[in-house]
Design a protein around this motif. Structure first.
Motif, PDB file in Angstrom:
ATOM      1  N   VAL A 118       0.838  -1.203   0.000  1.00 24.38           N
ATOM      2  CA  VAL A 118       0.000   0.000   0.000  1.00 24.38           C
ATOM      3  C   VAL A 118       0.871   1.251   0.000  1.00 24.38           C
ATOM      4  O   VAL A 118       0.583   2.228  -0.702  1.00 24.38           O
ATOM      5  CB  VAL A 118      -0.941   0.001   1.227  1.00 24.38           C
ATOM      6  N   THR A 122       1.064   3.945  -3.065  1.00 14.99           N
ATOM      7  CA  THR A 122       0.734   5.352  -2.785  1.00 14.99           C
ATOM      8  C   THR A 122       1.845   6.279  -3.252  1.00 14.99           C
ATOM      9  O   THR A 122       1.586   7.328  -3.869  1.00 14.99           O
ATOM     10  CB  THR A 122       0.486   5.551  -1.278  1.00 14.99           C
ATOM     11  N   ARG A 125       1.913   6.336  -7.018  1.00 19.78           N
ATOM     12  CA  ARG A 125       0.752   7.081  -7.531  1.00 19.78           C
ATOM     13  C   ARG A 125       1.048   8.577  -7.541  1.00 19.78           C
ATOM     14  O   ARG A 125       0.672   9.288  -8.490  1.00 19.78           O
ATOM     15  CB  ARG A 125      -0.480   6.779  -6.670  1.00 19.78           C
ATOM     16  N   ASP A 230      -3.463  -4.827  -3.657  1.00 19.35           N
ATOM     17  CA  ASP A 230      -3.107  -3.510  -3.118  1.00 19.35           C
ATOM     18  C   ASP A 230      -2.940  -2.466  -4.210  1.00 19.35           C
ATOM     19  O   ASP A 230      -3.440  -1.336  -4.087  1.00 19.35           O
ATOM     20  CB  ASP A 230      -1.815  -3.610  -2.294  1.00 19.35           C
ATOM     21  N   TYR A 231      -2.239  -2.810  -5.287  1.00 20.78           N
ATOM     22  CA  TYR A 231      -2.009  -1.853  -6.366  1.00 20.78           C
ATOM     23  C   TYR A 231      -3.316  -1.502  -7.068  1.00 20.78           C
ATOM     24  O   TYR A 231      -3.524  -0.354  -7.474  1.00 20.78           O
ATOM     25  CB  TYR A 231      -1.007  -2.418  -7.379  1.00 20.78           C
ATOM     26  N   ILE A 234      -5.264   0.944  -4.746  1.00 25.17           N
ATOM     27  CA  ILE A 234      -4.712   2.311  -4.671  1.00 25.17           C
ATOM     28  C   ILE A 234      -4.839   3.032  -6.007  1.00 25.17           C
ATOM     29  O   ILE A 234      -5.299   4.177  -6.063  1.00 25.17           O
ATOM     30  CB  ILE A 234      -3.248   2.285  -4.217  1.00 25.17           C
ATOM     31  N   LYS A 237      -8.433   3.981  -6.866  1.00 33.55           N
ATOM     32  CA  LYS A 237      -9.136   4.769  -5.866  1.00 33.55           C
ATOM     33  C   LYS A 237      -9.514   6.145  -6.423  1.00 33.55           C
ATOM     34  O   LYS A 237      -8.687   6.854  -6.981  1.00 33.55           O
ATOM     35  CB  LYS A 237      -8.232   4.940  -4.635  1.00 33.55           C
TER      36      LYS A 237
END
Length: 295
Positions: A118, A122, A125, A230-231, A234, A237
């Motif tokens: 995560v 993040t 990103r 997880d990817y 994120i 999102k």
């Protein structure tokens, strides 16, 4: 006396092994059977489960969203796994040399694996942000196009692949490096005497003799990529369109079970997902007899 000694040994064996066995039954085997039962029910966490038979499975195989999740998962497995294997092997081969920076480089490449997925997603990103991300700032200074990495259907998949490689090749490279260090230098010397170059050494000596470690890396990489969550969480999102394009089966199970509170349907997909991964694992175990060489 012998019988008493035997019972004592059994008692000590149970003392050490018992907690692990009990833990496996409580936290692994029982939840699997419980999930099978829940998959045959309609349950929303709040009311009592209502038995509906195989209705969830029938709906599952007719659901276009689940089909899309399956093909997305398959896409990531087909693309990320081979790339991870190739780059990890090349990295391990490059680090299998004694230089003043070897220790530092091994640590530096391994560190990304220590980060939580995560956290990794993040940070990346932010780096791929269209307006103020580091990637587009560098591209802009070089006079190159600045794509909307996270918004494009195909570019976001490329980003996920890059992030996955960055986060994992150091770990898998260390595993392969351990195998490379067990290869005797006599093989390479014999190859040199026969006129072999670096490429011949790599193809005919390094790769065949590191296949046991390669098989292990392939196994855990395939399972890890199948569980990609997880990817997806994120990078999808805040953008429903992107989320729908990149969603995987692991993400679909989570969303149906904990967002829409449809545990029966989520459990049905989880069972199908487990059978799929188990099938791929069995095929890999069968196929390794033909290409893995144990020295």
């Amino acid at each position: 006396m012998d019988r008493k000694k035997k019972y004592k040994e059994w008692l000590w064996a149970f003392f050490f092994v018992g907690p692990t066995v009990v833990g496996i039954y409580l936290f692994y085997i029982y939840p699997v059977f419980d999930s099978v039962y829940i998959s045959l029910t309609k349950w929303n966490h709040l009311s009592k489960p209502e038995f509906i038979g195989f209705a969830n499975y029938v709906q599952l195989f007719r659901d276009p969203q689940v089909l899309k999740e399956f093909f997305n998962t398959l896409f990531y497995v087909i693309t990320i796994v081979p790339a991870t294997i190739v780059f990890s092997l090349l990295l391990a081969n490059a680090l299998n040399k004694k230089t003043p920076l070897t220790g530092f480089l091994r640590t530096a490449f391994f560190l990304p694996y220590m980060l939580l997925p995560v956290v990794t997603a993040t940070v990346w990103r932010l780096m791929f942000n269209t307006r103020y991300g580091l990637i587009n700032v560098v591209l802009g200074n070089l006079g190159l196009p600045q794509p909307a990495w996270i918004s494009g259907e195909y570019s976001v998949r490329l980003v996920i692949m890059v992030v996955s490689l960055w986060a994992s090749i150091g770990y898998y490279g260390v595993i392969l490096l351990a195998g490379l260090q067990n290869i005797s230098h006599q093989y390479y010397e014999a190859c040199e005497l026969d006129g072999g170059n670096a490429w011949h050494k790599f193809i005919h000596i390094t790769v065949p003799l590191v296949t046991p470690q390669l098989f292990f890396v392939v196994m855990i990489t395939v399972i890890s990529v199948f569980q990609l969550f997880d990817y997806i969480f994120i990078f999808g999102k805040g953008n429903p369109a992107v989320k729908e394009n990149i969603r995987t089966m692991a993400f679909g199970i989570y969303e149906r079970g904990f967002t829409y509170l449809d545990m029966g349907y989520a459990s049905a997909e989880a069972i199908v997902f487990c059978v799929l991964v188990l099938g791929v694992t069995v095929i890999q175990n069968y196929g390794q007899k033909k290409w893995v060489h144990y020295s």
